[in-house]
Design an enzyme around this catalytic site. Structure first.
Site: not given
Ligand code: RIB
Ligand code: CA
Length: 315
Positions: A244
């Site tokens: 992500h």
């Molecule tokens: O949905 C993914 C996000 O949520 C990423 O930034 C992860 O680190 C969590 O914070």
């Protein structure tokens, strides 16, 4: 070299985003602003400092930001977050704790001053709830408007959320802050689940890291393997994890990696669809939307770039 500030709630994928930024020849990381989310803001500061120390980048300043969402002073860590990121937030792999502390300046003031100083040369990459940014924008809108781009890991436009069927984790932590930012008219690139859930690494990548056989490569591979376990059974037969937060840095550095849809967005702040990122009906017929939503990504090219950076930083 692109000047980047990372606004991070340093869990595992934020840590990977930091490492990727440091290992990339195209990135000048000028600071990390910390925030609650995956962990408390204090742990987020500690984790960012520890990761920087691990790879000997003690020169990068870390600023402490918001402790909780707008209008609240309490943060409660979700049980699921402990499973995904570990008790310490970075995979419980015993990364040595830093002895350094955050800068005395607050994260919000640093963001404002950095926008004033660097203007269009600056990209802010937010891989966390948007509370710091919303506070900065509310306090000094004219300064924040000078920023080049804000790349946000958060939201989901064409797919379901990962906390509720509608909402992605960073947005649901503080939907009001997210609404402020998405409706601000600031130049936003949204790197949501639409693309991050297609950007997976697997044991092939952690094995390649382990082969480098450096102190850091083992620890970093262990941290990623911890993240794999939390995604087990959730990625249609793939044993691995989505990147992500690193992908947001990747798209900030290489916009050509993604195809985007230009559309003004809003965020729903109540009801069952709280935290949903969705097109803003009132602006659908206006020209020049301020947000580009990433809807396709060249994931293999990104993973190549990501691994190259990780190898650089693990030397
Ligand atoms: O949905 C993914 C996000 O949520 C990423 O930034 C992860 O680190 C969590 O914070
Ligand atoms: Ca994050």
């Amino acid at each position: 070299m692109k000047k980047i500030i990372l606004d991070a709630d340093t869990g595992i994928d934020d840590a990977l985003a930091i490492l990727y930024a440091l290992g990339s020849n195209e990135c000048e990381l000028i600071g990390i602003t910390s925030i609650y989310g995956n962990v408390s803001v204090d742990t987020s500061v500690e984790n960012s400092l520890s990761i920087l120390d691990l790879v000997e980048h003690q020169n990068i300043p870390v600023y402490k930001g918001s402790e909780a969402k707008l209008g609240s002073d309490t943060y409660e860590r979700r049980e699921i977050t402990k499973k995904i990121h570990g008790h310490d937030g970075i995979g419980d792999v015993h990364i040595p704790k830093s002895t350094r502390s955050a800068e005395s300046k607050n994260a919000v003031d640093f963001l404002i001053e950095a926008c004033e100083e660097h203007g269009s040369e600056l990209t802010i990459v937010a891989t966390s709830p948007l509370t710091n940014l919303a506070k900065a924008f509310t306090k000094a809108p004219e300064s924040i408007k000078k920023v080049g781009k804000i790349v946000i890991m958060g939201g989901a436009l064409t797919v379901t959320g990962n906390v509720t069927p509608y909402a992605e984790a960073n947005i649901i932590e503080d939907p009001n802050a997210a609404k402020t930012i998405f409706e601000s008219g600031l130049p936003i690139v949204m790197v949501g689940l639409d693309v991050t859930m297609r950007t997976l690494i697997t044991l092939n990548e952690t094995k390649a890291l382990r082969k480098l056989n450096t102190k850091n490569s083992e620890l970093i591979a262990d941290m990623i393997d911890f993240y794999f376990r939390s995604y087990e059974g959730r990625l249609s037969g793939v044993y691995g994890c989505p990147l992500h937060d690193p992908l947001a840095v990747g798209i900030a550095l290489h916009p050509e990696l993604a195809s985007t849809l230009a559309i003004d967005l809003t965020v729903e702040t109540s009801g069952a669809s709280k935290g949903r990122t969705i097109g803003l009906m009132d602006k659908l017929n206006e020209g020049s939307p301020s947000t580009e939503v990433c809807v396709q990504v060249d994931e293999s090219k990104f993973i190549e770039l990501f691994m190259e950076s990780l190898k650089n930083i693990c030397k």
